[in-house]
Write a protein that holds these residues in place. Sequence first.
Motif, PDB file in Angstrom:
ATOM      1  N   VAL A  77       8.452  25.842 -18.430  1.00  0.00           N
ATOM      2  CA  VAL A  77       8.842  25.553 -17.179  1.00  0.00           C
ATOM      3  C   VAL A  77      10.044  24.866 -16.916  1.00  0.00           C
ATOM      4  CG1 VAL A  77       8.441  25.787 -14.653  1.00  0.00           C
ATOM      5  CG2 VAL A  77       6.772  26.854 -16.350  1.00  0.00           C
ATOM      6  N   THR A  78      11.281  25.262 -16.658  1.00  0.00           N
ATOM      7  CA  THR A  78      12.109  24.210 -16.450  1.00  0.00           C
ATOM      8  C   THR A  78      12.808  24.758 -14.912  1.00  0.00           C
ATOM      9  OG1 THR A  78      13.799  25.532 -17.456  1.00  0.00           O
ATOM     10  CG2 THR A  78      13.104  23.909 -18.648  1.00  0.00           C
ATOM     11  N   ALA A  79      12.483  25.684 -14.380  1.00  0.00           N
ATOM     12  CA  ALA A  79      12.797  26.123 -13.051  1.00  0.00           C
ATOM     13  C   ALA A  79      12.909  25.330 -12.190  1.00  0.00           C
ATOM     14  CB  ALA A  79      11.913  27.409 -12.629  1.00  0.00           C
ATOM     15  N   GLY A  80      14.037  25.278 -11.480  1.00  0.00           N
ATOM     16  CA  GLY A  80      14.218  24.091 -10.261  1.00  0.00           C
ATOM     17  C   GLY A  80      15.557  23.777 -10.318  1.00  0.00           C
ATOM     18  N   VAL A  81      15.761  22.241  -9.703  1.00  0.00           N
ATOM     19  CA  VAL A  81      17.119  21.732  -9.916  1.00  0.00           C
ATOM     20  C   VAL A  81      17.097  20.394 -10.403  1.00  0.00           C
ATOM     21  CG1 VAL A  81      18.017  22.825  -7.846  1.00  0.00           C
ATOM     22  CG2 VAL A  81      16.714  20.826  -7.565  1.00  0.00           C
ATOM     23  N   PRO A  82      18.030  19.878 -11.034  1.00  0.00           N
ATOM     24  CA  PRO A  82      18.057  18.695 -12.020  1.00  0.00           C
ATOM     25  C   PRO A  82      18.979  17.729 -10.722  1.00  0.00           C
ATOM     26  CG  PRO A  82      19.831  20.120 -12.744  1.00  0.00           C
ATOM     27  CD  PRO A  82      19.224  20.758 -11.521  1.00  0.00           C
ATOM     28  N   ARG A  83      18.849  16.491 -11.086  1.00  0.00           N
ATOM     29  CA  ARG A  83      19.439  15.459 -10.420  1.00  0.00           C
ATOM     30  C   ARG A  83      20.822  15.353 -10.615  1.00  0.00           C
ATOM     31  NH1 ARG A  83      17.682   9.446 -12.101  1.00  0.00           N
ATOM     32  NH2 ARG A  83      16.929   9.801 -14.119  1.00  0.00           N
ATOM     33  N   LYS A  84      21.585  14.738  -9.912  1.00  0.00           N
ATOM     34  CA  LYS A  84      23.026  14.358  -9.854  1.00  0.00           C
ATOM     35  C   LYS A  84      23.062  13.153  -9.706  1.00  0.00           C
ATOM     36  CE  LYS A  84      25.146  18.589  -9.044  1.00  0.00           C
ATOM     37  NZ  LYS A  84      24.536  19.351  -7.977  1.00  0.00           N
ATOM     38  N   PRO A  85      24.253  12.036 -10.143  1.00  0.00           N
ATOM     39  CA  PRO A  85      24.367  10.516 -10.104  1.00  0.00           C
ATOM     40  C   PRO A  85      24.125  10.281  -8.507  1.00  0.00           C
ATOM     41  CG  PRO A  85      26.210  11.483 -11.120  1.00  0.00           C
ATOM     42  CD  PRO A  85      25.527  12.719 -10.717  1.00  0.00           C
ATOM     43  N   GLY A  86      23.320   9.083  -8.555  1.00  0.00           N
ATOM     44  CA  GLY A  86      22.844   8.685  -7.296  1.00  0.00           C
ATOM     45  C   GLY A  86      21.617   8.915  -6.766  1.00  0.00           C
ATOM     46  N   MET A  87      20.935  10.195  -7.467  1.00  0.00           N
ATOM     47  CA  MET A  87      19.595  10.701  -7.089  1.00  0.00           C
ATOM     48  C   MET A  87      18.715  10.049  -7.947  1.00  0.00           C
ATOM     49  SD  MET A  87      20.960  14.571  -6.509  1.00  0.00           S
ATOM     50  CE  MET A  87      19.085  15.250  -6.010  1.00  0.00           C
ATOM     51  N   SER A  88      17.575  10.182  -7.358  1.00  0.00           N
ATOM     52  CA  SER A  88      16.300   9.551  -8.195  1.00  0.00           C
ATOM     53  C   SER A  88      15.641  11.132  -8.565  1.00  0.00           C
ATOM     54  CB  SER A  88      15.286   8.658  -7.601  1.00  0.00           C
ATOM     55  OG  SER A  88      14.428   9.307  -7.029  1.00  0.00           O
ATOM     56  N   ARG A  89      14.895  11.135  -9.757  1.00  0.00           N
ATOM     57  CA  ARG A  89      13.846  12.134  -9.801  1.00  0.00           C
ATOM     58  C   ARG A  89      13.268  12.729  -8.822  1.00  0.00           C
ATOM     59  NH1 ARG A  89      13.287   9.008 -14.492  1.00  0.00           N
ATOM     60  NH2 ARG A  89      14.190   9.960 -16.555  1.00  0.00           N
ATOM     61  N   ASP A  90      12.533  11.668  -7.894  1.00  0.00           N
ATOM     62  CA  ASP A  90      11.598  11.767  -6.884  1.00  0.00           C
ATOM     63  C   ASP A  90      12.339  12.589  -5.790  1.00  0.00           C
ATOM     64  OD1 ASP A  90      10.258  10.408  -8.525  1.00  0.00           O
ATOM     65  OD2 ASP A  90       9.964   8.534  -7.117  1.00  0.00           O
ATOM     66  N   ASP A  91      13.704  12.741  -5.686  1.00  0.00           N
ATOM     67  CA  ASP A  91      14.544  13.242  -4.306  1.00  0.00           C
ATOM     68  C   ASP A  91      14.223  14.803  -4.858  1.00  0.00           C
ATOM     69  OD1 ASP A  91      15.387  10.624  -3.448  1.00  0.00           O
ATOM     70  OD2 ASP A  91      17.257  10.931  -4.671  1.00  0.00           O
ATOM     71  N   LEU A  92      13.895  15.160  -5.874  1.00  0.00           N
ATOM     72  CA  LEU A  92      13.811  16.765  -6.012  1.00  0.00           C
ATOM     73  C   LEU A  92      12.487  17.351  -5.677  1.00  0.00           C
ATOM     74  CD1 LEU A  92      15.188  16.297 -10.008  1.00  0.00           C
ATOM     75  CD2 LEU A  92      16.618  17.131  -7.674  1.00  0.00           C
ATOM     76  N   ILE A  93      11.666  16.569  -5.136  1.00  0.00           N
ATOM     77  CA  ILE A  93      10.144  16.856  -5.184  1.00  0.00           C
ATOM     78  C   ILE A  93      10.239  18.155  -4.047  1.00  0.00           C
ATOM     79  CG2 ILE A  93       9.743  15.185  -3.063  1.00  0.00           C
ATOM     80  CD1 ILE A  93       6.983  14.898  -4.590  1.00  0.00           C
ATOM     81  N   GLY A  94      10.862  18.148  -2.885  1.00  0.00           N
ATOM     82  CA  GLY A  94      10.760  19.088  -1.909  1.00  0.00           C
ATOM     83  C   GLY A  94      11.319  20.409  -2.566  1.00  0.00           C
ATOM     84  N   ILE A  95      12.439  20.461  -2.918  1.00  0.00           N
ATOM     85  CA  ILE A  95      12.838  21.719  -3.504  1.00  0.00           C
ATOM     86  C   ILE A  95      11.973  22.210  -4.590  1.00  0.00           C
ATOM     87  CG2 ILE A  95      14.811  20.719  -4.746  1.00  0.00           C
ATOM     88  CD1 ILE A  95      16.341  23.215  -3.764  1.00  0.00           C
ATOM     89  N   ASN A  96      11.814  21.405  -5.495  1.00  0.00           N
ATOM     90  CA  ASN A  96      11.189  22.034  -6.803  1.00  0.00           C
ATOM     91  C   ASN A  96       9.503  22.414  -6.678  1.00  0.00           C
ATOM     92  OD1 ASN A  96      13.483  21.932  -8.273  1.00  0.00           O
ATOM     93  ND2 ASN A  96      12.924  20.047  -9.458  1.00  0.00           N
ATOM     94  N   LEU A  97       8.960  21.652  -5.485  1.00  0.00           N
ATOM     95  CA  LEU A  97       7.427  21.954  -5.338  1.00  0.00           C
ATOM     96  C   LEU A  97       7.426  23.623  -4.805  1.00  0.00           C
ATOM     97  CD1 LEU A  97       4.709  20.712  -5.082  1.00  0.00           C
ATOM     98  CD2 LEU A  97       5.068  20.437  -2.635  1.00  0.00           C
ATOM     99  N   LYS A  98       8.399  23.869  -4.268  1.00  0.00           N
ATOM    100  CA  LYS A  98       8.296  25.269  -3.689  1.00  0.00           C
ATOM    101  C   LYS A  98       8.630  26.213  -5.096  1.00  0.00           C
ATOM    102  CE  LYS A  98      10.090  24.939   0.854  1.00  0.00           C
ATOM    103  NZ  LYS A  98      11.018  23.664   1.144  1.00  0.00           N
ATOM    104  N   VAL A  99       9.423  25.888  -5.853  1.00  0.00           N
ATOM    105  CA  VAL A  99       9.727  26.375  -6.981  1.00  0.00           C
ATOM    106  C   VAL A  99       8.495  26.712  -7.770  1.00  0.00           C
ATOM    107  CG1 VAL A  99      11.091  26.549  -9.297  1.00  0.00           C
ATOM    108  CG2 VAL A  99      12.196  26.049  -7.129  1.00  0.00           C
ATOM    109  N   MET A 100       7.903  25.423  -7.943  1.00  0.00           N
ATOM    110  CA  MET A 100       6.291  25.358  -8.634  1.00  0.00           C
ATOM    111  C   MET A 100       5.330  26.544  -7.958  1.00  0.00           C
ATOM    112  SD  MET A 100       6.801  23.771 -11.237  1.00  0.00           S
ATOM    113  CE  MET A 100       8.713  24.256 -11.262  1.00  0.00           C
ATOM    114  N   GLU A 101       5.390  26.547  -6.953  1.00  0.00           N
ATOM    115  CA  GLU A 101       4.356  27.590  -6.190  1.00  0.00           C
ATOM    116  C   GLU A 101       4.583  28.797  -6.999  1.00  0.00           C
ATOM    117  OE1 GLU A 101       4.138  27.239  -1.990  1.00  0.00           O
ATOM    118  OE2 GLU A 101       2.243  28.709  -1.867  1.00  0.00           O
TER     119      GLU A 101
END
Length: 320
Positions: A77-101
């Motif tokens: 599973v790699t579905a979701g979004v990756p981060r961009k400069p200035g972001m931490s991995r944790d910033d992806l939590i909201g969007i990628n949690l929905k994808v995990m569902e």
Amino acid sequence: MARSKIALIGAGQIGGTLAHLAGLKELGDVVLFDIVDGVPQGKALDIAESAPVDGFDAAYSGASDYAGIAGADVVIVTAGVPRKPGMSRDDLIGINLKVMEAVGNGIKQHAPDAFVICITNPLDAMVWALQKFSGLPTNKVVGMAGVLDSARFRHFLADEFKVSVEDVTAFVLGGHGDDMVPLVRYSTVAGVPLTDLVKLGWTTQEKLDAMVERTRKGGGEIVNLLKTGSAFYAPAASAIAMAESYLRDKRRVLPCAAYLNGEYGVDGMYVGVPIVIGANGVERILEVTFNDDEKAMFEKSVGAVKGLIEACKGINPALA
Ligand SMILES: NC(=O)C1=CN([C@@H]2O[C@H](COP(=O)(O)OP(=O)(O)OC[C@H]3O[C@@H](n4cnc5c(N)ncnc54)[C@H](O)[C@@H]3O)[C@@H](O)[C@H]2O)C=CC1
Ligand SMILES: O=C([O-])CC(=O)C(=O)O
């Protein structure tokens, strides 16, 4: 014997690279799944057309419907979004949690017997959520991070010592964030611990500390260079090593995010630890002993993962 079926959920940078590597290693037939119609089909056809040149046999298909992953032996599973400069991995939590569902439901319905490897970030929280959403047994759901983090450390060490990467072993444990735990005492050149190599004058403590720090920030270093996304060659190679160990029952000992049931004093969470991956999935958890410093680093890292899991429960109360 029929070929294994490998389903790749997410046909982006890592998904495409996984598909190519799975073919080159003849691990099985590959189905690429993505919500963007055309991309999984296009990548599948492109890689299939490379097979005659490289001489491997594997059937490739693309899907935008979960029915396409039916009966998969391995799901990555790699579905979701990756981060961009200035972001931490944790910033992806909201969007990628929905994808995990969505992904967890798809796996539950169509590939409940698969061995599932999650790569989507923030890794330790996403693999925890994916296991919950899919309902698959915890020994069949793991997260990829430690193999990658350890490979980065091994690369820096081999470069410093001017030796083959094959002779450098490393264990990076804990969560896949800036608090990850590169274990210098358990990392070696041909079995000789790094701590001894400092004494032998192969490197200095300062240089070793710098390599540890570079490893911790390894993902961010690539994000800052690429600017539009994150690493994908080494992450894909790392997940393929895990899939191969399962499919070929190699029983490799690999650092992965695994569900802990009291091991390492952790309960009900995924954290990076060395595990044995064989035909039954996670066959064993290797509990290494820590000295006081290592214990403190590991506990700090576990604390960070715990915070992310609490955040997931806040976003989606069904996970609480
Ligand atoms: N665990 C680790 O060590 C690493 C984790 N990652 C993470 O892996 C993830 C993927 O990275 P890339 O492949 O570079 O990203 P990417 O953006 O190239 O590919 C992601 C793909 O997921 C698809 N997607 C989005 N929502 C979906 C859904 N609901 N169902 C199916 N597909 C969906 C997108 O259309 C896209 O094609 C990111 O979250 C990234 O942070 C990246 C490197 C290492
Ligand atoms: O840094 C990122 O966002 C991607 C990742 O997890 C890595 O390359 O280690």
